[in-house]
Motif scaffolding. Structure first.
Motif, mmCIF file in Angstrom:
data_model
loop_
_atom_site.group_PDB
_atom_site.id
_atom_site.type_symbol
_atom_site.label_atom_id
_atom_site.label_comp_id
_atom_site.label_asym_id
_atom_site.label_seq_id
_atom_site.Cartn_x
_atom_site.Cartn_y
_atom_site.Cartn_z
ATOM 1 N N VAL A 1 -2.601 -3.364 10.268
ATOM 2 C CA VAL A 1 -1.745 -4.642 10.705
ATOM 3 C C VAL A 1 -2.274 -6.095 10.283
ATOM 4 O O VAL A 1 -3.432 -6.241 10.932
ATOM 5 C CB VAL A 1 -0.855 -4.554 11.767
ATOM 6 N N GLU A 2 -1.853 -6.926 9.536
ATOM 7 C CA GLU A 2 -2.733 -8.239 9.283
ATOM 8 C C GLU A 2 -1.592 -9.237 9.817
ATOM 9 O O GLU A 2 -0.507 -9.460 9.209
ATOM 10 C CB GLU A 2 -3.172 -8.331 8.022
ATOM 11 N N ALA B 1 -8.459 -5.073 -2.153
ATOM 12 C CA ALA B 1 -9.689 -3.810 -2.548
ATOM 13 C C ALA B 1 -9.425 -2.533 -1.723
ATOM 14 O O ALA B 1 -9.581 -1.437 -2.142
ATOM 15 C CB ALA B 1 -11.187 -4.462 -2.262
ATOM 16 N N LEU B 2 -9.204 -2.762 -0.407
ATOM 17 C CA LEU B 2 -8.903 -1.391 0.296
ATOM 18 C C LEU B 2 -7.826 -0.535 -0.180
ATOM 19 O O LEU B 2 -7.840 0.529 -0.176
ATOM 20 C CB LEU B 2 -8.674 -1.796 1.672
ATOM 21 N N THR B 3 -6.670 -1.262 -0.466
ATOM 22 C CA THR B 3 -5.465 -0.670 -0.979
ATOM 23 C C THR B 3 -5.728 -0.090 -2.148
ATOM 24 O O THR B 3 -5.197 1.227 -2.477
ATOM 25 C CB THR B 3 -4.101 -1.648 -1.103
ATOM 26 N N LYS B 4 -6.522 -0.433 -3.177
ATOM 27 C CA LYS B 4 -6.789 -0.070 -4.341
ATOM 28 C C LYS B 4 -7.803 1.128 -4.594
ATOM 29 O O LYS B 4 -7.390 2.144 -5.158
ATOM 30 C CB LYS B 4 -7.353 -1.115 -5.327
ATOM 31 N N ASP B 5 -8.782 1.069 -3.521
ATOM 32 C CA ASP B 5 -9.606 2.369 -3.257
ATOM 33 C C ASP B 5 -8.995 3.534 -2.287
ATOM 34 O O ASP B 5 -9.766 4.508 -2.302
ATOM 35 C CB ASP B 5 -10.840 1.704 -2.647
ATOM 36 N N ASP B 6 -7.897 3.164 -1.532
ATOM 37 C CA ASP B 6 -7.503 4.180 -0.526
ATOM 38 C C ASP B 6 -6.131 4.523 -0.734
ATOM 39 O O ASP B 6 -5.291 3.610 -0.099
ATOM 40 C CB ASP B 6 -7.811 3.432 0.808
ATOM 41 N N PRO B 7 -5.537 5.275 -1.383
ATOM 42 C CA PRO B 7 -4.162 5.546 -1.817
ATOM 43 C C PRO B 7 -3.458 6.030 -0.501
ATOM 44 O O PRO B 7 -2.206 6.057 -0.533
ATOM 45 C CB PRO B 7 -4.398 6.726 -2.889
ATOM 46 N N LYS B 8 -4.317 6.164 0.670
ATOM 47 C CA LYS B 8 -3.677 6.807 1.892
ATOM 48 C C LYS B 8 -3.592 5.712 2.925
ATOM 49 O O LYS B 8 -3.057 5.906 3.946
ATOM 50 C CB LYS B 8 -4.369 7.736 2.354
ATOM 51 N N LEU C 1 11.928 -8.883 -3.030
ATOM 52 C CA LEU C 1 10.795 -8.244 -3.538
ATOM 53 C C LEU C 1 10.117 -7.297 -2.399
ATOM 54 O O LEU C 1 10.080 -7.341 -1.163
ATOM 55 C CB LEU C 1 9.604 -9.391 -3.704
ATOM 56 N N SER C 2 9.567 -6.051 -3.022
ATOM 57 C CA SER C 2 9.056 -4.943 -2.035
ATOM 58 C C SER C 2 7.803 -4.362 -2.730
ATOM 59 O O SER C 2 7.824 -4.448 -3.984
ATOM 60 C CB SER C 2 10.167 -4.293 -1.377
ATOM 61 N N GLY C 3 7.249 -3.733 -1.548
ATOM 62 C CA GLY C 3 5.950 -2.993 -2.198
ATOM 63 C C GLY C 3 5.140 -3.711 -3.227
ATOM 64 O O GLY C 3 4.670 -5.024 -2.883
ATOM 65 N N PRO C 4 4.750 -3.257 -4.354
ATOM 66 C CA PRO C 4 3.845 -4.024 -5.349
ATOM 67 C C PRO C 4 4.398 -5.581 -5.896
ATOM 68 O O PRO C 4 3.516 -6.189 -5.896
ATOM 69 C CB PRO C 4 3.793 -2.900 -6.428
ATOM 70 N N LYS C 5 5.648 -5.537 -5.907
ATOM 71 C CA LYS C 5 6.181 -6.825 -6.404
ATOM 72 C C LYS C 5 5.968 -7.865 -5.177
ATOM 73 O O LYS C 5 5.427 -8.786 -5.302
ATOM 74 C CB LYS C 5 7.507 -6.667 -6.457
ATOM 75 N N GLY D 1 0.864 -1.164 -0.156
ATOM 76 C CA GLY D 1 0.069 0.136 0.185
ATOM 77 C C GLY D 1 0.913 1.147 -0.067
ATOM 78 O O GLY D 1 1.749 1.132 -0.529
ATOM 79 N N ASN D 2 0.425 2.106 0.813
ATOM 80 C CA ASN D 2 1.235 3.487 0.738
ATOM 81 C C ASN D 2 2.256 3.403 1.978
ATOM 82 O O ASN D 2 1.696 3.625 3.152
ATOM 83 C CB ASN D 2 0.359 4.776 0.734
ATOM 84 N N PRO D 3 3.366 3.196 1.787
ATOM 85 C CA PRO D 3 4.181 3.218 3.014
ATOM 86 C C PRO D 3 4.354 4.659 4.141
ATOM 87 O O PRO D 3 4.489 4.488 5.177
ATOM 88 C CB PRO D 3 5.855 3.080 2.617
ATOM 89 N N GLN D 4 4.040 5.709 3.387
ATOM 90 C CA GLN D 4 3.626 6.756 4.248
ATOM 91 C C GLN D 4 2.123 7.385 4.587
ATOM 92 O O GLN D 4 1.776 8.415 4.864
ATOM 93 C CB GLN D 4 4.329 8.039 3.278
#
Length: 272
Positions: A115-116, A134-141, A170-174, A106-109
């Motif tokens: 937390v899951e 879905a949450l990360t797609k709809d919520d950029p923050k 691998l990090s972030g989107p990857k 998602g957004n590191p900042q």
């Protein structure tokens, strides 16, 4: 208005005492009663005996009082557990979001962190992964912290060792792509399957095989499992928002509401 019968009036008057008796606060066993007046109760042995007999009679005539007491006990236990978990979350927040022991997607900042704790062989986690995506797609923050919490056997531990080792490549989107693809696997997920998915995601498999057996990787998993134990986590998935622990695949609407609440008042559940 008709007056209640004597037994009914007695049950009303004795209700607080009966509930306390059921909780063990005021429980007295007749054989153990002292034969002299006790300063703590101000009652003689005979008087205490009579009270016990009256409580017993009331319970026999009004057995629903026992059920009422058990419901109240369950409520108190639930409240106490939630409070203990909130205190533990606050105390362990630094460890919860530590990038050395977690995958950040998602957004590191982001302004809100969820937390899951998850297990790759948890059916409800497989359902919840779609909610998180879905949450990360709809919520950029939104910042998402994924913590491997392998509690469903050796296969889960193996898969988590690969996943933790993959964090260095691998990090972030990857990493999120690797994680989601691995979670989409049908049937049991083990180390071999995790290595296959990691290779498909661009990771160096030979390096992964070496890293997954390292002391550092094992320490990360052990630390997360110990952290989950301290937080009182008994299953997966378990989400942490603010100071609140949310168990199960509760769905996007519930998680989104709690995310909105954190933004509004700093807590997953706002008062008023």
């Amino acid at each position: 208005m008709a007056l209640p019968t004597l037994p009914r009036r007695l049950s009303i008057l004795l209700r607080p005492l009966v509930l306390a008796f059921c909780f063990g606060v005021a429980a007295v066993s007749a054989p153990a009663v002292a034969q002299t007046q006790t300063p703590s109760s101000g009652l003689t042995a005979e008087q205490r005996k009579a009270v016990v007999a009256l409580i017993r009679e009331t319970l026999l005539q009004n057995p629903e009082l026992i059920q009422e007491a058990m419901v109240e006990l369950e409520r108190r236990n639930t409240v106490a557990q939630a409070e203990a978990q909130r205190s533990a979350v606050t105390a362990e927040m630094a460890r919860l979001i530590d990038p050395k022991t977690s995958a950040i997607v998602g957004n590191p900042q982001g302004d809100v962190t969820i937390v899951e704790f998850m297990d790759y062989n948890c059916g409800f986690c497989k359902r919840a992964v779609e909610d998180v995506r879905a949450l990360t797609k709809d919520d950029p923050k939104l910042k998402v912290v994924i913590k491997d919490f392998p509690i469903l056997g050796p296969d889960s531990v193996e898969a988590s060792r690969v996943a933790v080792a993959a964090m260095s490549q691998l990090s972030g989107p990857k990493y999120f792509e690797f994680h989601n693809k691995l979670m989409a696997t049908k049937g049991r997920i083990n180390g071999a399957r995790a290595l296959e998915v990691a290779k498909e995601s661009g990771a160096d498999v030979e390096r992964l095989k070496k890293d997954m057996d390292s002391a550092q990787t094992r320490a990360v998993i052990e630390d997360t499992v110990a952290l989950g134990d301290r937080l009182g986590l008994t299953g997966t998935p378990a989400f942490i928002l603010g100071e609140e622990v949310v168990f199960g695949a509760v769905g996007v609407p519930v998680l989104k509401q709690k995310i909105d609440s954190v933004r509004k008042c700093g807590k997953a559940t706002c008062n008023g």
